[in-house]
Design a protein around this motif. Sequence first.
Motif, PDB file in Angstrom:
ATOM      1  N   TYR A 235      28.319  17.037  40.901  1.00  0.00           N
ATOM      2  CA  TYR A 235      29.711  17.472  40.954  1.00  0.00           C
ATOM      3  C   TYR A 235      29.937  18.744  41.788  1.00  0.00           C
ATOM      4  O   TYR A 235      31.079  19.045  42.150  1.00  0.00           O
ATOM      5  N   ALA A 236      28.897  19.487  42.071  1.00  0.00           N
ATOM      6  CA  ALA A 236      29.077  20.822  42.661  1.00  0.00           C
ATOM      7  C   ALA A 236      29.863  20.794  43.969  1.00  0.00           C
ATOM      8  O   ALA A 236      30.792  21.596  44.166  1.00  0.00           O
ATOM      9  N   GLU A 237      29.506  19.888  44.866  1.00  0.00           N
ATOM     10  CA  GLU A 237      30.171  19.863  46.183  1.00  0.00           C
ATOM     11  C   GLU A 237      31.658  19.577  46.054  1.00  0.00           C
ATOM     12  O   GLU A 237      32.490  20.216  46.703  1.00  0.00           O
ATOM     13  N   ARG A 238      32.012  18.637  45.178  1.00  0.00           N
ATOM     14  CA  ARG A 238      33.433  18.297  45.020  1.00  0.00           C
ATOM     15  C   ARG A 238      34.193  19.392  44.265  1.00  0.00           C
ATOM     16  O   ARG A 238      35.365  19.662  44.572  1.00  0.00           O
ATOM     17  N   LEU A 239      33.533  20.053  43.325  1.00  0.00           N
ATOM     18  CA  LEU A 239      34.168  21.185  42.667  1.00  0.00           C
ATOM     19  C   LEU A 239      34.506  22.271  43.681  1.00  0.00           C
ATOM     20  O   LEU A 239      35.580  22.877  43.648  1.00  0.00           O
ATOM     21  N   TRP A 240      33.590  22.502  44.610  1.00  0.00           N
ATOM     22  CA  TRP A 240      33.828  23.494  45.670  1.00  0.00           C
ATOM     23  C   TRP A 240      34.994  23.046  46.557  1.00  0.00           C
ATOM     24  O   TRP A 240      35.880  23.832  46.892  1.00  0.00           O
ATOM     25  N   GLN A 241      35.006  21.775  46.931  1.00  0.00           N
ATOM     26  CA  GLN A 241      36.079  21.242  47.780  1.00  0.00           C
ATOM     27  C   GLN A 241      37.440  21.379  47.104  1.00  0.00           C
ATOM     28  O   GLN A 241      38.451  21.602  47.766  1.00  0.00           O
ATOM     29  N   TYR A 242      37.460  21.261  45.779  1.00  0.00           N
ATOM     30  CA  TYR A 242      38.717  21.300  45.050  1.00  0.00           C
ATOM     31  C   TYR A 242      39.117  22.698  44.619  1.00  0.00           C
ATOM     32  O   TYR A 242      40.086  22.873  43.885  1.00  0.00           O
ATOM     33  N   GLY A 243      38.390  23.706  45.074  1.00  0.00           N
ATOM     34  CA  GLY A 243      38.844  25.072  44.916  1.00  0.00           C
ATOM     35  C   GLY A 243      38.229  25.889  43.796  1.00  0.00           C
ATOM     36  O   GLY A 243      38.606  27.040  43.591  1.00  0.00           O
ATOM     37  N   VAL A 244      37.270  25.312  43.052  1.00  0.00           N
ATOM     38  CA  VAL A 244      36.574  26.108  42.033  1.00  0.00           C
ATOM     39  C   VAL A 244      35.536  26.982  42.733  1.00  0.00           C
ATOM     40  O   VAL A 244      34.796  26.507  43.591  1.00  0.00           O
ATOM     41  N   ARG A 245      35.488  28.259  42.382  1.00  0.00           N
ATOM     42  CA  ARG A 245      34.556  29.184  43.021  1.00  0.00           C
ATOM     43  C   ARG A 245      33.628  29.884  42.029  1.00  0.00           C
ATOM     44  O   ARG A 245      32.624  30.454  42.436  1.00  0.00           O
TER      45      ARG A 245
END
Length: 348
Positions: free
Chosen positions: A120-130
């Motif tokens: 999930y990490a890459e998509r979490l990053w894409q969706y704005g979670v930092r």
Amino acid sequence: MLKQQPSPLPLVDKYDRNISYLRISLTDRCNLRCIYCMPEDEDGRHTTTGVILQHADLLTYEEILRVSRLATAMGIRKIRLTGGEPLVRRGVLEFIQELKKDRGLEQLSLTTNGVLLADYAERLWQYGVRQLNISLDSLQAKKFFEITKRDLFAQVWRGICAAEELGFCIKINVVAMQGVNSDEFVNFAQLALDRNFEVRFIEFMPMGESTSWKKERFISVDDIIADIKTVAQLTPCNHAKGAGPAKMYDISSADGRTGKIGFISPLSHHFCDQCNRLRLTSEGKLRSCLLNDKELDLKSVIRTGGSDEELMAIIRKSVLTKPKGHSFDGNGPEDGEKCSGQMSRIGG
């Protein structure tokens, strides 16, 4: 849709605390069975802390979005998604996409146990979670299994490394338990020196009807600090932005390595006077204190046609009835007080 405008009355409780932070538990389900949170019963479907909620018992994503948008309109600026394990809930990424559209929301973060993080990490990053808070109570695979009842340490570590490579701000949360992981505190301090992780030690809290909390398992942050001082120098840095209740330190070793560690001491050194948060449980209850079982039911109001104004009134009531503090300490609850709420439903 409610327009994002500042509330005419700020979310300030009767003790002059500005409430600007909402933690939302998306589910009480989890892919681990940690001994202090939701230990597993014999049938594997139930836990010793109670029956796992059915999907209909949870707030829908649409209902959560409604509550969160009302909350940000009233002054909430930071939201953390928790569980259980939030990443086990189907559709969580699409929900995060929608939540990030809220212009009143300044910071969105996620607490996870890391089991699904590699996927999930890459998509979490894409969706704005930092920012990620990752729960990890042992750096040893065997002990990790003893605490969680799942042989998933390697998988969790892969997830942490994937998130690190992407550039997430990573906080490692360690629940400190005497005789369980107390021999690893120095190793966790070394982790803060070796990697760009902020390691935070959290005192073991007496929560739940069937809590595994015992006085002999409690260890105060003062004792943890004394342990770590044997291998590193600690310098207070409470000016750290976003530290919240954590007492933060710069840590340095004799060979020149540096890092940051923090200590969260709800029992030995109460920080109730600094508390700025509300919690929305996975079953739709609004809770103003982690260690106080008083809750206000938002779900029933939503599902009986309650208006935005009615929901906002409940949010404000939760703020205005927020207790000054709790009476728990390292000896356990005082005067027979107990906290029967399940951590997996309340959210960490």
